[in-house]
Scaffold this motif. Structure first.
Motif, PDB file in Angstrom:
ATOM      1  N   GLU A  49       1.007  -1.226  -0.041  1.00  0.00           N
ATOM      2  CA  GLU A  49      -0.010   0.006   0.006  1.00  0.00           C
ATOM      3  C   GLU A  49       0.874   1.230  -0.035  1.00  0.00           C
ATOM      4  O   GLU A  49       1.981   1.278   0.332  1.00  0.00           O
ATOM      5  CB  GLU A  49      -0.884   0.035   1.527  1.00  0.00           C
ATOM      6  N   ALA A  73      -5.230   7.135  -1.143  1.00  0.00           N
ATOM      7  CA  ALA A  73      -6.085   6.558  -2.012  1.00  0.00           C
ATOM      8  C   ALA A  73      -5.380   6.461  -3.338  1.00  0.00           C
ATOM      9  O   ALA A  73      -4.866   7.274  -4.058  1.00  0.00           O
ATOM     10  CB  ALA A  73      -7.566   7.587  -2.261  1.00  0.00           C
ATOM     11  N   PRO A  74      -5.289   5.095  -3.933  1.00  0.00           N
ATOM     12  CA  PRO A  74      -4.496   4.924  -5.073  1.00  0.00           C
ATOM     13  C   PRO A  74      -4.860   5.863  -6.293  1.00  0.00           C
ATOM     14  O   PRO A  74      -3.909   6.194  -7.062  1.00  0.00           O
ATOM     15  CB  PRO A  74      -5.100   3.402  -5.546  1.00  0.00           C
ATOM     16  N   TYR A  75      -6.101   6.257  -6.657  1.00  0.00           N
ATOM     17  CA  TYR A  75      -6.341   6.954  -7.775  1.00  0.00           C
ATOM     18  C   TYR A  75      -7.061   8.521  -7.556  1.00  0.00           C
ATOM     19  O   TYR A  75      -7.085   9.076  -8.480  1.00  0.00           O
ATOM     20  CB  TYR A  75      -7.494   6.165  -8.692  1.00  0.00           C
ATOM     21  N   TYR A  95       0.315  -3.307  -7.999  1.00  0.00           N
ATOM     22  CA  TYR A  95      -0.589  -2.310  -7.233  1.00  0.00           C
ATOM     23  C   TYR A  95      -2.091  -2.170  -7.968  1.00  0.00           C
ATOM     24  O   TYR A  95      -2.977  -2.210  -7.066  1.00  0.00           O
ATOM     25  CB  TYR A  95       0.081  -0.930  -7.150  1.00  0.00           C
ATOM     26  N   GLN A  96      -2.015  -1.891  -9.218  1.00  0.00           N
ATOM     27  CA  GLN A  96      -3.200  -1.903  -9.692  1.00  0.00           C
ATOM     28  C   GLN A  96      -4.087  -3.103  -9.542  1.00  0.00           C
ATOM     29  O   GLN A  96      -5.373  -3.028  -9.615  1.00  0.00           O
ATOM     30  CB  GLN A  96      -3.026  -1.257 -11.159  1.00  0.00           C
ATOM     31  N   ARG A  98      -4.095  -4.942  -7.003  1.00  0.00           N
ATOM     32  CA  ARG A  98      -4.916  -4.877  -5.774  1.00  0.00           C
ATOM     33  C   ARG A  98      -5.954  -4.194  -5.721  1.00  0.00           C
ATOM     34  O   ARG A  98      -6.654  -3.893  -4.669  1.00  0.00           O
ATOM     35  CB  ARG A  98      -3.592  -4.746  -4.775  1.00  0.00           C
ATOM     36  N   HIS A  99      -5.677  -2.905  -6.348  1.00  0.00           N
ATOM     37  CA  HIS A  99      -6.604  -1.912  -6.556  1.00  0.00           C
ATOM     38  C   HIS A  99      -7.251  -1.649  -7.836  1.00  0.00           C
ATOM     39  O   HIS A  99      -6.715  -0.951  -8.656  1.00  0.00           O
ATOM     40  CB  HIS A  99      -5.842  -0.521  -5.814  1.00  0.00           C
ATOM     41  N   SER A 100      -8.633  -2.389  -7.895  1.00  0.00           N
ATOM     42  CA  SER A 100      -9.256  -2.512  -9.146  1.00  0.00           C
ATOM     43  C   SER A 100      -9.535  -1.080  -9.657  1.00  0.00           C
ATOM     44  O   SER A 100     -10.313  -0.190  -8.984  1.00  0.00           O
ATOM     45  CB  SER A 100     -10.479  -3.091  -8.870  1.00  0.00           C
ATOM     46  N   GLU A 104     -12.262   1.353  -7.905  1.00  0.00           N
ATOM     47  CA  GLU A 104     -11.691   2.685  -7.235  1.00  0.00           C
ATOM     48  C   GLU A 104     -11.278   3.989  -8.228  1.00  0.00           C
ATOM     49  O   GLU A 104     -10.977   5.014  -7.364  1.00  0.00           O
ATOM     50  CB  GLU A 104     -10.367   2.037  -6.359  1.00  0.00           C
TER      51      GLU A 104
END
Length: 187
Positions: A49, A73-75, A95-96, A98-100, A104
């Motif tokens: 993360e 927050a990823p995006y 990373y992406q 793990r974070h759709s 997201e």
């Protein structure tokens, strides 16, 4: 090694250098104490993360906070986007995974092509200043590099709910870029 193992930014510094780096972070955050003080964060990739490891904010002036479990927050966060822009393709894809994006990021960027365009812009500029629909929200994030020019952290600053003339915001961006350069190890 295990790519998900927490790797501290500070392992790149001796204890004396750690104190100097922490002091540089405090000074960087303190540059903004005069007016319109932003929240300043130092984020690192930890356990897969992007996590804030140091923070200074106007609600606790002059206090160096060491938040635990404060994920970016990823995006949406400038720090999350900066890591994605400067990571290797393998790191970014992991990373992406793990974070759709669909769950997201699609509501913010629409398409992965639009996100990729933004990441290219960030790489070209050397830092992120993502656009926000709310004109009272501003954010900047700048990569911090270790001794072998590896990405070890991101220095960010954000202002929420404040009208700010563009030239004043650009001055704040310049200060964060300079502070990140100070934090980056030089060989």
């Amino acid at each position: 090694g295990n790519p998900d193992a927490p790797v501290s930014f500070w392992r790149f510094f001796s204890p004396a250098d750690w104190m100097a780096a922490a002091a540089t972070f405090v000074i960087a955050a303190g540059l903004f104490a005069y007016t319109n003080a932003p929240t300043v964060t130092l984020a690192q990739p930890l356990g897969g993360e992007v996590e804030a490891v140091l923070r200074m904010s106007p609600d606790q002036p002059g206090i160096l906070q060491r938040p635990r479990g404060m994920l970016m927050a990823p995006y949406a966060s400038a720090s999350g986007l900066t890591f994605q822009a400067f990571w290797s393709e393998v790191e970014r894809r992991e990373y992406q995974r793990r974070h759709s994006f669909e769950e997201e990021g699609a509501h913010r960027w629409g398409t992965t092509q639009r996100l990729e365009e933004l990441l290219r812009e960030i790489r070209t500029k050397g830092y992120a200043t993502p656009p926000y629909e709310n004109r009272k929200r501003h954010a900047v994030a700048v990569p911090v590099y270790g001794g072998s020019h590896e990405l070890v952290a991101v220095l960010g600053a954000s202002l929420a709910e404040r009208e700010l003339p563009e030239e004043e915001w650009q001055e704040q961006v310049r200060r964060v870029v300079e502070a990140a350069a100070e934090l980056s190890a030089t060989e």
